[in-house]
Design a protein around this motif. Structure first.
Motif, PDB file in Angstrom:
ATOM      1  N   LEU A  70       0.822  -1.212   0.000  1.00 14.67           N
ATOM      2  CA  LEU A  70       0.000   0.000   0.000  1.00 14.67           C
ATOM      3  C   LEU A  70       0.858   1.265   0.000  1.00 14.67           C
ATOM      4  CD1 LEU A  70      -3.003  -0.764   2.383  1.00 14.67           C
ATOM      5  CD2 LEU A  70      -2.966  -0.685  -0.106  1.00 14.67           C
ATOM      6  N   ARG A  71       1.948   1.253   0.760  1.00 15.28           N
ATOM      7  CA  ARG A  71       2.833   2.433   0.782  1.00 15.28           C
ATOM      8  C   ARG A  71       3.402   2.687  -0.609  1.00 15.28           C
ATOM      9  NH1 ARG A  71       5.141   0.391   5.677  1.00 15.28           N
ATOM     10  NH2 ARG A  71       7.079  -0.059   4.549  1.00 15.28           N
ATOM     11  N   LEU A  72       3.781   1.615  -1.281  1.00 18.35           N
ATOM     12  CA  LEU A  72       4.321   1.774  -2.634  1.00 18.35           C
ATOM     13  C   LEU A  72       3.243   2.247  -3.604  1.00 18.35           C
ATOM     14  CD1 LEU A  72       6.495  -1.454  -2.657  1.00 18.35           C
ATOM     15  CD2 LEU A  72       7.384   0.886  -2.846  1.00 18.35           C
ATOM     16  N   ALA A  73       2.047   1.663  -3.498  1.00 18.78           N
ATOM     17  CA  ALA A  73       0.962   2.023  -4.408  1.00 18.78           C
ATOM     18  C   ALA A  73       0.488   3.457  -4.193  1.00 18.78           C
ATOM     19  CB  ALA A  73      -0.207   1.050  -4.231  1.00 18.78           C
ATOM     20  N   ASP A  74       0.803   4.022  -3.041  1.00 15.19           N
ATOM     21  CA  ASP A  74       0.378   5.386  -2.734  1.00 15.19           C
ATOM     22  C   ASP A  74       1.273   6.438  -3.385  1.00 15.19           C
ATOM     23  OD1 ASP A  74      -1.457   7.106  -1.366  1.00 15.19           O
ATOM     24  OD2 ASP A  74       0.122   7.566   0.086  1.00 15.19           O
ATOM     25  N   GLN A  75       2.382   5.992  -3.995  1.00 14.90           N
ATOM     26  CA  GLN A  75       3.281   6.934  -4.656  1.00 14.90           C
ATOM     27  C   GLN A  75       2.697   7.376  -6.008  1.00 14.90           C
ATOM     28  OE1 GLN A  75       6.255   7.969  -2.976  1.00 14.90           O
ATOM     29  NE2 GLN A  75       4.961   6.925  -1.472  1.00 14.90           N
ATOM     30  N   GLU A  76       3.101   8.554  -6.435  1.00 16.08           N
ATOM     31  CA  GLU A  76       2.578   9.090  -7.695  1.00 16.08           C
ATOM     32  C   GLU A  76       3.059   8.271  -8.885  1.00 16.08           C
ATOM     33  OE1 GLU A  76       2.460  13.342 -10.175  1.00 16.08           O
ATOM     34  OE2 GLU A  76       3.724  13.116  -8.392  1.00 16.08           O
ATOM     35  N   GLN A  77       2.121   7.888  -9.742  1.00 19.91           N
ATOM     36  CA  GLN A  77       2.404   7.160 -10.976  1.00 19.91           C
ATOM     37  C   GLN A  77       3.217   5.879 -10.719  1.00 19.91           C
ATOM     38  OE1 GLN A  77       1.169   8.006 -14.129  1.00 19.91           O
ATOM     39  NE2 GLN A  77      -0.049   9.362 -12.849  1.00 19.91           N
ATOM     40  N   VAL A  78       2.756   5.104  -9.743  1.00 16.66           N
ATOM     41  CA  VAL A  78       3.391   3.823  -9.415  1.00 16.66           C
ATOM     42  C   VAL A  78       2.332   2.734  -9.437  1.00 16.66           C
ATOM     43  CG1 VAL A  78       4.485   2.468  -7.582  1.00 16.66           C
ATOM     44  CG2 VAL A  78       5.301   4.772  -8.081  1.00 16.66           C
ATOM     45  N   GLU A  79       2.644   1.649 -10.112  1.00 21.34           N
ATOM     46  CA  GLU A  79       1.738   0.500 -10.197  1.00 21.34           C
ATOM     47  C   GLU A  79       2.342  -0.669  -9.420  1.00 21.34           C
ATOM     48  OE1 GLU A  79       0.102  -2.754 -13.480  1.00 21.34           O
ATOM     49  OE2 GLU A  79       1.102  -0.923 -14.130  1.00 21.34           O
ATOM     50  N   VAL A  80       1.504  -1.350  -8.631  1.00 20.24           N
ATOM     51  CA  VAL A  80       1.930  -2.518  -7.866  1.00 20.24           C
ATOM     52  C   VAL A  80       1.093  -3.708  -8.311  1.00 20.24           C
ATOM     53  CG1 VAL A  80       2.142  -3.545  -5.570  1.00 20.24           C
ATOM     54  CG2 VAL A  80       2.628  -1.107  -5.897  1.00 20.24           C
ATOM     55  N   ALA A  81       1.746  -4.839  -8.615  1.00 21.74           N
ATOM     56  CA  ALA A  81       1.053  -6.043  -9.071  1.00 21.74           C
ATOM     57  C   ALA A  81       1.557  -7.249  -8.293  1.00 21.74           C
ATOM     58  CB  ALA A  81       1.256  -6.258 -10.571  1.00 21.74           C
ATOM     59  N   GLY A  82       0.631  -8.069  -7.810  1.00 22.81           N
ATOM     60  CA  GLY A  82       0.984  -9.261  -7.048  1.00 22.81           C
ATOM     61  C   GLY A  82       0.192  -9.284  -5.755  1.00 22.81           C
ATOM     62  N   PRO A  83       0.627 -10.086  -4.782  1.00 15.40           N
ATOM     63  CA  PRO A  83       1.832 -10.917  -4.810  1.00 15.40           C
ATOM     64  C   PRO A  83       1.588 -12.290  -5.439  1.00 15.40           C
ATOM     65  CG  PRO A  83       0.810 -11.060  -2.662  1.00 15.40           C
ATOM     66  CD  PRO A  83      -0.024 -10.090  -3.459  1.00 15.40           C
ATOM     67  N   VAL A  84       2.688 -12.935  -5.779  1.00 13.02           N
ATOM     68  CA  VAL A  84       2.687 -14.324  -6.220  1.00 13.02           C
ATOM     69  C   VAL A  84       3.344 -15.150  -5.120  1.00 13.02           C
ATOM     70  CG1 VAL A  84       3.578 -15.952  -7.919  1.00 13.02           C
ATOM     71  CG2 VAL A  84       2.768 -13.710  -8.653  1.00 13.02           C
ATOM     72  N   TRP A  85       2.653 -16.174  -4.664  1.00 15.13           N
ATOM     73  CA  TRP A  85       3.147 -17.004  -3.562  1.00 15.13           C
ATOM     74  C   TRP A  85       3.944 -18.181  -4.106  1.00 15.13           C
ATOM     75  CZ3 TRP A  85       1.923 -14.347   0.684  1.00 15.13           C
ATOM     76  CH2 TRP A  85       0.772 -13.547   0.667  1.00 15.13           C
ATOM     77  N   SER A  86       4.960 -18.596  -3.362  1.00 14.59           N
ATOM     78  CA  SER A  86       5.764 -19.732  -3.803  1.00 14.59           C
ATOM     79  C   SER A  86       6.542 -20.313  -2.634  1.00 14.59           C
ATOM     80  CB  SER A  86       6.724 -19.322  -4.920  1.00 14.59           C
ATOM     81  OG  SER A  86       7.662 -18.386  -4.439  1.00 14.59           O
ATOM     82  N   LEU A  87       7.222 -21.432  -2.918  1.00 10.87           N
ATOM     83  CA  LEU A  87       8.142 -22.053  -1.971  1.00 10.87           C
ATOM     84  C   LEU A  87       9.576 -21.784  -2.421  1.00 10.87           C
ATOM     85  CD1 LEU A  87       6.416 -25.538  -1.569  1.00 10.87           C
ATOM     86  CD2 LEU A  87       6.328 -23.622   0.045  1.00 10.87           C
ATOM     87  N   ARG A  88      10.510 -21.878  -1.501  1.00 13.26           N
ATOM     88  CA  ARG A  88      11.909 -21.808  -1.866  1.00 13.26           C
ATOM     89  C   ARG A  88      12.297 -23.067  -2.645  1.00 13.26           C
ATOM     90  NH1 ARG A  88      14.563 -17.830   0.922  1.00 13.26           N
ATOM     91  NH2 ARG A  88      13.534 -17.017   2.798  1.00 13.26           N
ATOM     92  N   PRO A  89      13.245 -22.962  -3.579  1.00  9.17           N
ATOM     93  CA  PRO A  89      13.674 -24.160  -4.311  1.00  9.17           C
ATOM     94  C   PRO A  89      14.169 -25.273  -3.398  1.00  9.17           C
ATOM     95  CG  PRO A  89      14.488 -22.176  -5.370  1.00  9.17           C
ATOM     96  CD  PRO A  89      13.898 -21.734  -4.068  1.00  9.17           C
ATOM     97  N   ASP A  90      14.801 -24.905  -2.261  1.00  7.83           N
ATOM     98  CA  ASP A  90      15.322 -25.906  -1.335  1.00  7.83           C
ATOM     99  C   ASP A  90      14.397 -26.119  -0.137  1.00  7.83           C
ATOM    100  OD1 ASP A  90      15.669 -23.451  -0.171  1.00  7.83           O
ATOM    101  OD2 ASP A  90      17.731 -23.815   0.509  1.00  7.83           O
ATOM    102  N   SER A  91      13.118 -25.838  -0.309  1.00  7.73           N
ATOM    103  CA  SER A  91      12.166 -25.977   0.783  1.00  7.73           C
ATOM    104  C   SER A  91      12.134 -27.412   1.306  1.00  7.73           C
ATOM    105  CB  SER A  91      10.763 -25.585   0.312  1.00  7.73           C
ATOM    106  OG  SER A  91       9.795 -25.922   1.300  1.00  7.73           O
ATOM    107  N   PRO A  92      12.076 -27.610   2.631  1.00 15.00           N
ATOM    108  CA  PRO A  92      11.943 -28.954   3.195  1.00 15.00           C
ATOM    109  C   PRO A  92      10.691 -29.677   2.701  1.00 15.00           C
ATOM    110  CG  PRO A  92      12.529 -27.368   4.910  1.00 15.00           C
ATOM    111  CD  PRO A  92      12.207 -26.573   3.674  1.00 15.00           C
ATOM    112  N   ALA A  93       9.710 -28.922   2.218  1.00 15.97           N
ATOM    113  CA  ALA A  93       8.475 -29.544   1.731  1.00 15.97           C
ATOM    114  C   ALA A  93       8.757 -30.483   0.561  1.00 15.97           C
ATOM    115  CB  ALA A  93       7.473 -28.472   1.312  1.00 15.97           C
ATOM    116  N   HIS A  94       9.733 -30.147  -0.276  1.00 16.77           N
ATOM    117  CA  HIS A  94      10.067 -31.012  -1.405  1.00 16.77           C
ATOM    118  C   HIS A  94      10.664 -32.333  -0.913  1.00 16.77           C
ATOM    119  CE1 HIS A  94       9.120 -27.706  -3.960  1.00 16.77           C
ATOM    120  NE2 HIS A  94      10.164 -26.984  -3.627  1.00 16.77           N
ATOM    121  N   ARG A  95      11.559 -32.248   0.047  1.00 16.48           N
ATOM    122  CA  ARG A  95      12.191 -33.452   0.600  1.00 16.48           C
ATOM    123  C   ARG A  95      11.141 -34.332   1.276  1.00 16.48           C
ATOM    124  NH1 ARG A  95      14.472 -34.673   5.662  1.00 16.48           N
ATOM    125  NH2 ARG A  95      16.230 -36.145   5.590  1.00 16.48           N
ATOM    126  N   GLU A  96      10.247 -33.721   2.035  1.00 16.08           N
ATOM    127  CA  GLU A  96       9.209 -34.486   2.720  1.00 16.08           C
ATOM    128  C   GLU A  96       8.290 -35.189   1.720  1.00 16.08           C
ATOM    129  OE1 GLU A  96       7.382 -31.549   5.133  1.00 16.08           O
ATOM    130  OE2 GLU A  96       9.136 -31.312   6.454  1.00 16.08           O
TER     131      GLU A  96
END
Length: 213
Positions: free
Chosen positions: A105-131
């Motif tokens: 929101l702080r970023l989107a409140d700036q003049e002529q600034v567009e904010v898009a996202g977020p996109v959620w993800s896991l780290r490549p080395d996440s323990p979830a992959h090993r499990e």
């Protein structure tokens, strides 16, 4: 034994786990008939974005300037330049989800600034992959034992194990809700999207001689 009976199975695992990373893009833009004015405004707005990201401290794990574009805008009927337009995009990675909405929101409140996202993800080395891989192997062993038991036999050894792939969810955008009460600052509520993780293996086990009565 080389001539021992063999059972071939596929083991699979599926999990839904909480995301570890959130990425969004912030883009500063500028447009004016004068080229120098466009460049000056673009630099100022990009600097304002950088200042806000600097102030965010450890909330921002990583940031990368993606694309800087400056181009003339011409009339459809010819090459006469009627304006100049520019943009600077930055990809921001955040791990502290409690501060994510406020930062966006702080970023989107700036003049002529567009904010898009977020996109959620896991780290490549996440323990979830090993499990997930471990769970897929366990599933393969359970299936092999069930088949062997149905034949009156038992699993004796692993002959071959192949990883057929591990996949994670495609990028998922957030569910967002804005709320404003009186003169208070707007709030942005984000619901992190669970990340599906899948793993599969193919395994071949030797079994004892079946009892085929």
């Amino acid at each position: 034994m080389a001539d021992a009976p063999v059972v071939a199975v596929r083991g699979e695992a599926y999990r839904e786990v909480a995301p570890e990373l959130a990425r969004f893009t912030v883009t500063a833009v500028a447009r004016d008939r004068d080229r120098e004015t466009t460049l000056t405004r673009l630099a100022e707005r990009a600097a304002a974005v950088r200042a806000l990201l600097d102030a965010a401290g450890p909330t921002v794990e990583r940031r990368e300037t993606g694309q800087v574009r400056v181009w003339p805008v011409t009339k459809r009927s010819g090459e006469r330049v009627v304006a100049y337009q520019g943009s600077v995009s930055t990809t921001v990675t955040v791990t502290d989800f409690t501060a994510l909405g406020e930062l966006m929101l702080r970023l989107a409140d700036q003049e002529q600034v567009e904010v898009a996202g977020p996109v959620w993800s896991l780290r490549p080395d996440s323990p979830a992959h090993r499990e997930a891989r471990h769970a897929a192997i366990a599933d393969a062993l359970v299936r092999a034992r069930e088949y062997a038991e149905a034949l009156g036999a038992r699993v004796t050894a692993l002959r071959e194990l192949a990883d057929t792939g591990l996949t994670a969810a495609p990028p998922m955008l957030a569910k967002a809700a804005f709320a404003r009460s009186g003169d208070s600052a707007p709030e942005l509520e984000l619901d992190p999207a669970p990340q599906p993780v899948q793993a599969a293996v193919e395994a071949r086990f030797t079994i004892s001689e079946p009892v085929l009565d």
